[in-house]
Scaffold this motif. Sequence first.
Motif, PDB file in Angstrom:
ATOM      1  N   GLY A  53      -7.164  20.937  -7.168  1.00  0.00           N
ATOM      2  CA  GLY A  53      -8.077  20.436  -8.187  1.00  0.00           C
ATOM      3  C   GLY A  53      -9.348  19.900  -7.570  1.00  0.00           C
ATOM      4  N   HIS A  54      -9.732  20.488  -6.411  1.00  0.00           N
ATOM      5  CA  HIS A  54     -10.924  20.061  -5.665  1.00  0.00           C
ATOM      6  C   HIS A  54     -10.862  18.559  -5.380  1.00  0.00           C
ATOM      7  CE1 HIS A  54     -12.707  24.033  -6.145  1.00  0.00           C
ATOM      8  NE2 HIS A  54     -12.308  23.992  -7.403  1.00  0.00           N
ATOM      9  N   ALA A  55      -9.753  18.162  -4.797  1.00  0.00           N
ATOM     10  CA  ALA A  55      -9.511  16.747  -4.512  1.00  0.00           C
ATOM     11  C   ALA A  55     -10.460  16.230  -3.442  1.00  0.00           C
ATOM     12  CB  ALA A  55      -8.067  16.549  -4.058  1.00  0.00           C
ATOM     13  N   THR A  56     -10.701  14.937  -3.485  1.00  0.00           N
ATOM     14  CA  THR A  56     -11.381  14.197  -2.430  1.00  0.00           C
ATOM     15  C   THR A  56     -10.564  12.948  -2.148  1.00  0.00           C
ATOM     16  OG1 THR A  56     -12.700  12.888  -3.970  1.00  0.00           O
ATOM     17  CG2 THR A  56     -13.647  14.986  -3.219  1.00  0.00           C
ATOM     18  N   VAL A  57     -10.887  12.279  -1.054  1.00  0.00           N
ATOM     19  CA  VAL A  57     -10.204  11.023  -0.759  1.00  0.00           C
ATOM     20  C   VAL A  57     -10.422  10.028  -1.891  1.00  0.00           C
ATOM     21  CG1 VAL A  57     -10.196   9.032   0.794  1.00  0.00           C
ATOM     22  CG2 VAL A  57     -10.229  11.356   1.737  1.00  0.00           C
ATOM     23  N   ALA A  58     -11.645   9.951  -2.382  1.00  0.00           N
ATOM     24  CA  ALA A  58     -11.940   9.013  -3.472  1.00  0.00           C
ATOM     25  C   ALA A  58     -11.167   9.370  -4.736  1.00  0.00           C
ATOM     26  CB  ALA A  58     -13.441   9.004  -3.754  1.00  0.00           C
ATOM     27  N   ALA A  59     -11.086  10.666  -5.044  1.00  0.00           N
ATOM     28  CA  ALA A  59     -10.360  11.084  -6.243  1.00  0.00           C
ATOM     29  C   ALA A  59      -8.864  10.827  -6.094  1.00  0.00           C
ATOM     30  CB  ALA A  59     -10.622  12.557  -6.514  1.00  0.00           C
ATOM     31  N   LEU A  60      -8.329  11.070  -4.901  1.00  0.00           N
ATOM     32  CA  LEU A  60      -6.912  10.780  -4.667  1.00  0.00           C
ATOM     33  C   LEU A  60      -6.634   9.291  -4.818  1.00  0.00           C
ATOM     34  CD1 LEU A  60      -5.696  12.931  -1.625  1.00  0.00           C
ATOM     35  CD2 LEU A  60      -4.696  12.844  -3.912  1.00  0.00           C
ATOM     36  N   LEU A  65      -2.321  10.809  -0.523  1.00  0.00           N
ATOM     37  CA  LEU A  65      -3.287  10.075   0.287  1.00  0.00           C
ATOM     38  C   LEU A  65      -2.559   9.157   1.265  1.00  0.00           C
ATOM     39  CD1 LEU A  65      -6.274   9.243   0.809  1.00  0.00           C
ATOM     40  CD2 LEU A  65      -5.934   7.433  -0.901  1.00  0.00           C
ATOM     41  N   MET A  66      -3.092   9.077   2.480  1.00  0.00           N
ATOM     42  CA  MET A  66      -2.610   8.126   3.482  1.00  0.00           C
ATOM     43  C   MET A  66      -3.801   7.263   3.901  1.00  0.00           C
ATOM     44  SD  MET A  66      -0.006  10.531   5.685  1.00  0.00           S
ATOM     45  CE  MET A  66       0.761   9.145   6.529  1.00  0.00           C
ATOM     46  N   PRO A  67      -4.011   6.148   3.224  1.00  0.00           N
ATOM     47  CA  PRO A  67      -5.212   5.341   3.480  1.00  0.00           C
ATOM     48  C   PRO A  67      -5.126   4.585   4.796  1.00  0.00           C
ATOM     49  CG  PRO A  67      -3.791   4.217   1.925  1.00  0.00           C
ATOM     50  CD  PRO A  67      -3.153   5.561   2.178  1.00  0.00           C
ATOM     51  N   LYS A  68      -6.275   4.216   5.301  1.00  0.00           N
ATOM     52  CA  LYS A  68      -6.311   3.330   6.460  1.00  0.00           C
ATOM     53  C   LYS A  68      -5.910   1.935   6.003  1.00  0.00           C
ATOM     54  CE  LYS A  68      -9.302   1.619  10.163  1.00  0.00           C
ATOM     55  NZ  LYS A  68     -10.648   1.678  10.785  1.00  0.00           N
ATOM     56  N   VAL A  87       0.849  -1.187   0.000  1.00  0.00           N
ATOM     57  CA  VAL A  87       0.000   0.000   0.000  1.00  0.00           C
ATOM     58  C   VAL A  87       0.886   1.240   0.000  1.00  0.00           C
ATOM     59  CG1 VAL A  87      -1.823   1.257   1.206  1.00  0.00           C
ATOM     60  CG2 VAL A  87      -1.772  -1.252   1.275  1.00  0.00           C
ATOM     61  N   ARG A  88       0.516   2.206  -0.822  1.00  0.00           N
ATOM     62  CA  ARG A  88       1.246   3.479  -0.869  1.00  0.00           C
ATOM     63  C   ARG A  88       0.725   4.405   0.218  1.00  0.00           C
ATOM     64  NH1 ARG A  88       1.358   5.358  -6.407  1.00  0.00           N
ATOM     65  NH2 ARG A  88       3.545   4.689  -6.396  1.00  0.00           N
ATOM     66  N   ALA A 137      -8.236   7.239  -6.688  1.00  0.00           N
ATOM     67  CA  ALA A 137      -8.289   6.943  -8.119  1.00  0.00           C
ATOM     68  C   ALA A 137      -7.031   7.412  -8.839  1.00  0.00           C
ATOM     69  CB  ALA A 137      -9.524   7.597  -8.738  1.00  0.00           C
ATOM     70  N   ASP A 138      -6.383   8.452  -8.300  1.00  0.00           N
ATOM     71  CA  ASP A 138      -5.135   8.967  -8.879  1.00  0.00           C
ATOM     72  C   ASP A 138      -3.914   8.159  -8.458  1.00  0.00           C
ATOM     73  OD1 ASP A 138      -6.532  10.991 -10.098  1.00  0.00           O
ATOM     74  OD2 ASP A 138      -5.962  12.546  -8.668  1.00  0.00           O
ATOM     75  N   GLY A 139      -4.113   7.094  -7.711  1.00  0.00           N
ATOM     76  CA  GLY A 139      -2.977   6.325  -7.218  1.00  0.00           C
ATOM     77  C   GLY A 139      -2.353   6.915  -5.974  1.00  0.00           C
ATOM     78  N   GLY A 140      -3.072   7.831  -5.317  1.00  0.00           N
ATOM     79  CA  GLY A 140      -2.600   8.395  -4.054  1.00  0.00           C
ATOM     80  C   GLY A 140      -1.700   9.594  -4.188  1.00  0.00           C
TER      81      GLY A 140
END
Length: 694
Positions: A511-518, A461-464, A25-26, A520-523
């Motif tokens: 770019g009006h990022a969201t967790v979901a968008a990040l 992004l720093m995912p759980k 995980v990144r 999708a961008d690979g973090g």
Amino acid sequence: MANRMAMNALMGVRCYPPAVPATTVRTMCPMNCHPTLCGMLVDVEDGRLLGVRGDPDNPDSQGFLCIRGQASREIIGNPQRLLHPLIRDRRGGGEWRRASWDDALDLIVARMRSAGREAVGTWSGHGVFANNYGTRVSSHLLRRFSNLYGCQWWSPTMICWGLGAFGLGLTGLLETNTKEDMGAHSALIVLWGANLASQPNTARYVAAARRRGAGVVTIDIRETEAAAQSDEVLIIRPGTDAALALAMMNVIVGAGLHDRGFIDRHTVGFDELAAHVASYSPDWAAGVTGIAADRIVALARRYATTRPSMIVLGGSSMHKGANGWTAGRAVACLPALTSQVGIAGGGLGPRHGSATHGQMLNNIVAQERRPPGRYVPSQMVRITEAMVNGDVKVMLLFGTDMLSSYADAGQVGAGLDRCDLVMVYDLFMNGTARRHADVVLPATSWLEEVGAKSTNTHLYLMPKVLEPPGECRPVTWVLGELARRLGVADFYPWADDSGALDAVLDHESTGHATVAALRADGGIRALRISHVAHPDLVFPTPSGKIEFVSQRARELGLPDLPVYEALPRSSFPLALRQGRTLTHFHAFYDHGRALPTLAAADPVPVLWIAPADASARGVADDAPIRIYNERGQLDARARVTSKIPAGTVWMRDGWEGLNRLTSGVAAIPDDAVEVFGFSGGQATFDAMVEVVKR
């Protein structure tokens, strides 16, 4: 399969779920070494952390991960980790007992109600920014809670870079060029109090600039790791940086090396400045700084005639003295005199806490809903006084060892002793918790909740990744439970755990990022920023120009021209200064003692001392010593080295007990501390000391 597992259970056979294959995980390193933030890959199997390593695809760190980042794997599964709420009935020796979350929170709320909202203080440190440095959603939420409830909240910038940035802001240069711009374009880099041990990602671009033929000059109180990257090193006496900058201005103006056209268009107060600096000669500065006059002249000429030249200022340590803000104020005038502003490779380079042009986020702190009240300013000494005087009776400490963070720790301890309740929320016990806490709450680590970090150029992004162990809870949950019990409405109006972060990130710069968008961008997402600071040549001053004569300073009762103010005289002979090393970061993880790798690399406090000073005291290298002054003492070991001049001693910051030696006097007026939206209310960490053998 399900039927077989059920049958086995009935027969008393222990069942194991199918093994989950290892995944990578990144994420980002949990250490907050801004402007250096490093990408990390974590390997996880069956809910267990297998290892961490640098992320080669991270555009900031490019696979680099220092010893601090490598040691972070030791947070997970650490036997010293706090796993349950703890309460004790007597401080300083009373036995801790395990408590339920309900019991702990009910006790905290009862004391808060008894004290009254204005007598409750909230203070946070790097421990709650491990998953969100640069986005600081945890700080936003703590401030939101404090505003809606109406209690005290103080800006954590006061312990770090705020005082230096206050000086820069008076002149008007708060934005910085990026490290990438420096590596590609700078012809001269002046590392002024900037130790690259705490900025390893910046060091890569300094090296790249050198390979292009750029010159590198280091100015510091000792030979730091940056000296190895430099073609010239100037060792300066502590607290005299403003004197050096004034003398450089004397040379630049006297020799006609300034850009009058730029000055006329984009600055105010040049004629007053020119007359003012005429008396600050290189000969005068040599006596103050310890740098020879001819070297000051050569540096000033080299800086003014090399284009583009960039100054990389230290983010914290050089600004921690009583006159710390004056250095930033004076140094910021140099790019303006030589029109090294708003250009590639020029201006000021990346420093701790700085932002690039266009780097912004949304605000969710609900400041407009803060009720009227008697609020203590974000001024370190005033907070200490409020505890000592009994005006603040409950302290809620989130991710911080207050005794290690604040100057004059003896007085801070006395204030905490007077409080009716002290709560500490952290991963591990720390000095403040052991001595002064009544309640300790177990925090989540960087892999156990969702977050995002931001550098000057990218959002990450720093995912759980893991479930929290024991009864550890994220700070959002703790604040939400306090709000519910206190009847504070609308603390968390978002639908899920990502809601607050999404609200903070919803800005044009991301770019009006969201967790979901990040995700999708690979973090990883590049920020929409300029790599050049102040490209529009508009500045955050009352005039909109760079202010050699500062209207704001005059209104605050401060000198309106840049000045050098000598530090107070002392009967103690050695000037003690603090800084960072690669093996630690502030008081994280119980001063690094909880992580075996860092504890082994940096086992005891070590004081750098010059051979002449050591010899005069009969101190040998690695000898046990005692550092003391009128406020306290600290035991350490000596490192006798010619890399520090006589009269100056140095130790890395964060050691328990070190700040019992520091003075804690206010550096700027109370009315000045928050004029730029961050706190410059750092108390002075000056200390004059003596050293003896033990």
